[in-house]
Write a protein that holds these residues in place. Structure first.
Motif, PDB file in Angstrom:
ATOM      1  N   ALA A   1      -7.681  -2.877  -1.643  1.00 12.37           N
ATOM      2  CA  ALA A   1      -8.642  -3.718  -1.141  1.00 12.37           C
ATOM      3  C   ALA A   1      -9.134  -4.509  -2.225  1.00 12.37           C
ATOM      4  CB  ALA A   1      -9.560  -2.815  -0.499  1.00 12.37           C
ATOM      5  N   ASP A   2      -8.986  -4.061  -3.439  1.00 14.04           N
ATOM      6  CA  ASP A   2      -9.455  -5.030  -4.604  1.00 14.04           C
ATOM      7  C   ASP A   2      -8.695  -6.081  -4.747  1.00 14.04           C
ATOM      8  OD1 ASP A   2     -11.423  -3.057  -4.849  1.00 14.04           O
ATOM      9  OD2 ASP A   2     -10.433  -1.953  -6.276  1.00 14.04           O
TER      10      ASP A   2
ATOM     11  N   ASP B   1      -5.546   0.713  -7.864  1.00 17.70           N
ATOM     12  CA  ASP B   1      -6.190   1.879  -7.243  1.00 17.70           C
ATOM     13  C   ASP B   1      -6.344   1.778  -6.162  1.00 17.70           C
ATOM     14  OD1 ASP B   1      -5.891   3.166  -9.846  1.00 17.70           O
ATOM     15  OD2 ASP B   1      -7.590   2.298 -10.535  1.00 17.70           O
ATOM     16  N   ASP B   2      -6.798   0.432  -5.379  1.00 20.86           N
ATOM     17  CA  ASP B   2      -7.010   0.355  -4.268  1.00 20.86           C
ATOM     18  C   ASP B   2      -6.591  -0.861  -3.819  1.00 20.86           C
ATOM     19  OD1 ASP B   2      -8.367   0.135  -1.499  1.00 20.86           O
ATOM     20  OD2 ASP B   2     -10.157   0.860  -2.223  1.00 20.86           O
TER      21      ASP B   2
ATOM     22  N   LYS C   1     -11.374  -4.989  -9.909  1.00 21.19           N
ATOM     23  CA  LYS C   1     -12.253  -3.985  -9.222  1.00 21.19           C
ATOM     24  C   LYS C   1     -13.526  -4.262  -9.113  1.00 21.19           C
ATOM     25  CE  LYS C   1      -9.400  -0.574 -11.978  1.00 21.19           C
ATOM     26  NZ  LYS C   1      -9.218   0.260 -12.922  1.00 21.19           N
TER      27      LYS C   1
ATOM     28  N   ASP D   1      -0.768   4.623  -0.545  1.00 23.07           N
ATOM     29  CA  ASP D   1      -1.562   5.829   0.102  1.00 23.07           C
ATOM     30  C   ASP D   1      -2.461   5.472   0.995  1.00 23.07           C
ATOM     31  OD1 ASP D   1      -3.017   8.010   0.806  1.00 23.07           O
ATOM     32  OD2 ASP D   1      -2.839   8.726  -1.361  1.00 23.07           O
ATOM     33  N   GLU D   2      -2.353   5.416   2.320  1.00 23.28           N
ATOM     34  CA  GLU D   2      -3.330   4.904   3.161  1.00 23.28           C
ATOM     35  C   GLU D   2      -4.739   5.539   3.090  1.00 23.28           C
ATOM     36  OE1 GLU D   2      -2.027   4.879   7.353  1.00 23.28           O
ATOM     37  OE2 GLU D   2       0.131   4.341   6.861  1.00 23.28           O
ATOM     38  N   GLU D   3      -4.885   6.844   2.636  1.00 17.72           N
ATOM     39  CA  GLU D   3      -5.975   7.395   2.549  1.00 17.72           C
ATOM     40  C   GLU D   3      -6.805   6.865   1.267  1.00 17.72           C
ATOM     41  OE1 GLU D   3      -6.010  11.585   2.290  1.00 17.72           O
ATOM     42  OE2 GLU D   3      -5.012  11.870   4.188  1.00 17.72           O
ATOM     43  N   THR D   4      -6.418   6.854   0.045  1.00 16.56           N
ATOM     44  CA  THR D   4      -6.897   6.265  -1.043  1.00 16.56           C
ATOM     45  C   THR D   4      -6.780   4.714  -1.279  1.00 16.56           C
ATOM     46  OG1 THR D   4      -4.932   6.389  -2.713  1.00 16.56           O
ATOM     47  CG2 THR D   4      -6.515   8.394  -2.228  1.00 16.56           C
ATOM     48  N   GLY D   5      -5.816   3.971  -0.673  1.00 15.92           N
ATOM     49  CA  GLY D   5      -5.665   2.717  -1.032  1.00 15.92           C
ATOM     50  C   GLY D   5      -4.870   2.330  -2.073  1.00 15.92           C
ATOM     51  N   LEU D   6      -4.189   3.432  -2.834  1.00 13.30           N
ATOM     52  CA  LEU D   6      -3.247   3.117  -3.820  1.00 13.30           C
ATOM     53  C   LEU D   6      -2.086   2.191  -3.342  1.00 13.30           C
ATOM     54  CD1 LEU D   6      -2.659   4.143  -6.856  1.00 13.30           C
ATOM     55  CD2 LEU D   6      -1.069   6.058  -5.655  1.00 13.30           C
TER      56      LEU D   6
ATOM     57  N   ARG E   1       0.802  -1.218  -0.094  1.00 15.19           N
ATOM     58  CA  ARG E   1       0.059  -0.086   0.125  1.00 15.19           C
ATOM     59  C   ARG E   1       0.980   1.336   0.022  1.00 15.19           C
ATOM     60  NH1 ARG E   1      -3.997   0.601   5.115  1.00 15.19           N
ATOM     61  NH2 ARG E   1      -1.985   0.403   5.991  1.00 15.19           N
TER      62      ARG E   1
END
Length: 752
Positions: free
Chosen positions: A577-578, A574-575, A639, A462-467, A460
């Motif tokens: 989590a996906d 992008d995230d 996604k 970016d912790e905010e966006t999950g990028l 990871r």
């Protein structure tokens, strides 16, 4: 008495040890021609290390230029820094960028396994740091001789401990890599190290010395006698099978100093105190001074007497050649020097002003008040010899390609098929590698999303966006031996696919090209073919080469290693989590095979394990258009959260993909093999295939996605709660038995 420039000009006939320093006679004469006199002993030392194969790329430059044809566009943005810089830098969206690179430390790791591997990690980390980035992860593709060979027992534990010890002390997660065993690496293990770092666009720094009057500061560890001529001399030497023929001093690493150096450097960057920066790796001060000066707009004056020493008996030549670790060199504006030194003191990092940027184009180095170096730095750093080595396709390859594995005997019963599945799972190259990977901290820093034994590592950003980013390294040297062009492209395709199965979009590559002696025309043919293959493949995939490394002279007793062009691919998600993992996760999920299977048995693990090391025939054919469409399916499916798991089919084919998918979480599978020959269905290594599992609720949209991109998807069966791998109508294997066979080889070999 130190040789001075004036004395050298007055004594042209003094004999000098150019041969002992690894120079050829024509190279020594070229140095004399450049200088208009014989070199001083210090100048000779500098040219010898900087003109070595390791530092100058003198045998590979003419081929590597082809990578420049690929341009600087990635599928996600621009390449912010590429070949020629210390590491490639890739725009990944927003104001984030990632820098990554892979290098080799092969020969030092054979001579002194622990320190060779440890300092390989330390060196690549400093390359990333020097770009202005915070290092956030490492990977380690490794190659060894046979698992049971005596030399493997000597080098493997030390190399693994070195990689793990240094990376763990730095607090960097080790998120992937490979471990391969093959007789060709006996006496010549390959230790490749990759590091990735993250930075904002505005944080990018490059290596040059600009601004007359700016100060040159050496900071980090003091200089010692370890590693004098180490990597540069070692990279031009060959070894005997039973022990090193030459033992130049291998560098000694101090990861705790490197950790301080990282934090100190990042604070210096944050306060904008650095005008130019260079890590001191191979060739030490010789490299840092000449490269900074050559890339700048002036000259440089350095006083060697100001260099902090751990060993005060060192001669100036040794100070210039020492490859002592954990050192950096910066160019700093005069008004920033006090603050620079103050921050270094805060971090307990030794820092000393050793020189300054000057007018003109000369690199002047003094020792005891005498000028011992007076050179044009470009001739040292960037204008070394360039060889058009002869290359020729070897005659023996026709016979090798004619010996196809497709003609080898195949299983005649279901019991024999089952036994072969077990044999492959328990073979050195497919067995459980956790004895190694458990020595690495995979989750330190808290941003590791995927790590071994997943197909690709993921971090990871970016912790905010999950990028996030994904990385994979791959190479099947057996394929490259059969056909170096196809082998290099298959390595590229596999690494590309291993990033895509995580749900990340592949965007750029780095490579570490490990080959035998460049003085052998057949090796140079292999090398040339591999480079052209990667250029063609990257053009087809739209992924630029950001940089990398060439390692030549990998040979023992005159026998070259099989060509091993390791390819590392960077992907962006992008995230995180996906993301998609590689193991079966839910009982009742349907299991599909994506991609078509062909009769591709040559060069496979099946041919190697079942048929006593057979290596012959032609490797499979890559299909780049198919790989791009397959990646699009996987990224889109991730996604939309359509898949429970995805696992690339590579070494061991469908057989091993099923074994690993079951053992990941202890879930079984019941399936029917595709129509046709069961040996081909289970053990062929046709590229462009992925095993996926998914719930019934997402089957329709996933199959529509496959159809939209022209990807075949065949339903094989379903995930079960039963602890068994069942090929319906043929055989059933108990997962406990599979796990026992899979986990035994490495642990048993290392227990002796």
């Amino acid at each position: 008495m130190v040789d001075t420039v004036a004395h050298a000009a007055e004594t042209p006939d003094v004999e000098q040890p150019w041969g002992a320093l690894g120079l050829r006679e024509n190279e020594y004469q070229k140095i004399r021609e450049i200088l208009g006199r014989r070199p001083t002993s210090c100048e000779l030392a500098m040219y010898s290390v900087m003109w070595s194969e390791h530092c100058s790329y003198k045998s590979s430059k003419v081929h590597l230029k082809k990578f420049g044809e690929l341009g600087r566009d990635t599928p996600r943005g621009k390449l912010l820094a590429g070949i020629g810089e210390q590491a490639g830098v890739v725009d990944i969206g927003g104001d984030w960028a990632v820098t990554f690179k892979i290098e080799s430390h092969n020969h030092p790791s054979y001579v002194e396994p622990y320190q060779g591997a440890a300092t390989g990690v330390g060196g690549i980390v400093r390359d990333i740091l020097a770009m202005g980035a915070r290092p956030i992860g490492v990977m380690d593709p490794l190659r060894f001789g046979p698992l049971t060979a005596p030399d493997t027992a000597r080098v493997l534990p030390g190399i693994v401990a070195g990689v793990g010890g240094y990376g763990n002390c730095l607090g960097l997660p080790n998120i992937g890599g490979e471990v391969v065993f093959d007789p060709t690496y006996y006496g010549n293990p390959l230790v490749n190290a990759l590091c990735v770092g993250v930075l904002k666009h505005d944080d990018l720094h490059l290596a040059f010395a600009r601004g007359t009057g700016n100060k040159v500061i050496l900071y980090g560890a003091a200089t010692g006698g370890d590693g004098i001529g180490g990597a540069s001399i070692l990279a031009s030497e060959t070894f005997d099978a039973d022990g090193p023929a030459k033992r130049p001093s291998v560098q000694v690493g101090d990861p705790f100093m490197e950790k301080l150096l990282i934090e100190c450097t990042l604070e210096l960057f944050a306060e904008n105190l650095i005008s130019g920066i260079q890590d001191l790796g191979a060739a030490g001060l010789s490299c840092a001074t000449s490269e900074l000066a050559s890339a700048g707009d002036g000259g440089m004056h350095v006083n060697l007497n100001t260099v902090p020493l751990r060993d005060h008996t060192l001669a100036p030549e040794e100070i210039l050649m020492s490859e002592s670790q954990e050192r950096m060199m910066c160019v700093v504006e005069p008004h920033n020097v006090d603050r620079f030194l103050e921050i270094c003191a805060k971090w307990d990092v030794l820092a000393t002003v050793v020189g300054e940027v000057t007018d003109g184009d000369r690199l002047i180095i003094e020792w005891n008040g005498e000028v011992v170096v007076d050179v044009d730095p470009a001739t040292v750093a960037h204008e070394g010899p360039v060889y058009q080595r002869p290359y020729a396709r070897p005659d023996w390859i026709d016979g090798l390609n004619a010996d196809t594995a497709n003609n080898l005997p195949r299983a005649t019963s279901d019991d024999e098929l089952a036994a072969q599945v077990l044999a492959l799972a328990g073979s050195p190259n497919l067995c459980d590698k956790s004895w190694i990977t458990d020595q690495y901290d995979r989750y330190v820093r808290g941003n590791s999303v995927l790590a071994q034994p997943e197909d690709g590592g993921m971090l990871r950003i970016d912790e905010e966006t999950g990028l996030g980013i994904a990385l994979a390294t791959d190479c099947n040297g057996r394929f490259a031996y059969l056909n170096p062009y196809l082998g290099a492209q298959l390595a590229l395709c596999e690494a590309y696919r291993n990033v895509a199965v995580t749900g990340a979009e592949p965007v750029a590559i780095t490579d570490c090209l490990n080959f035998g002696s460049p003085e052998d025309p057949s090796v140079m043919w292999q090398f040339s073919e591999a480079v052209i293959a990667l250029v063609d493949g990257c053009r087809a995939l739209g992924t630029p080469v950001t940089g990398g490394n060439v390692s030549f002279y990998n040979q023992t007793d005159g026998t070259n290693i099989i060509p091993t062009p390791v390819v590392g691919v960077l992907g962006v998600i992008d995230d995180v989590a996906d993301r998609i993992g590689m193991g079966f996760t839910h009982s009742g999920d349907a299991v599909f095979l994506l991609g078509e299977t062909r009769e591709d048995l040559s060069g496979t693990t099946w041919a190697d394990v079942v048929h006593n090391g057979h290596l012959g025939g032609m490797p499979p054919l890559p299909d780049f258009d198919h790989e791009k469409r397959l990646a699009s399916v996987l990224v889109s499916a991730a996604k939309a959260h359509l898949l429970s798991s995805a696992h690339d089919l590579a070494d061991g084919g469908l057989s091993q993909a099923l074994v690993e998918s079951c053992l990941r979480r202890g879930l079984g599978v019941a399936l029917r093999l595709p129509e046709g020959d069961p040996t081909v269905a289970l053990f062929a290594e046709t590229p462009g295939r992925v095993l996926v599992s998914l719930p019934a609720s997402t089957a329709a949209p996933f199959l529509a996605l496959c159809e939209q991109h022209g990807i075949t998807a065949e339903r094989l069966g379903e995930v079960t709660e039963l602890p068994e791998l069942e090929v319906v109508g043929r055989f059933t294997l108990d997962l406990d038995e599979l796990r026992t066979r899979w986990t035994a080889p490495l642990r048993e070999a290392m227990a002796h």
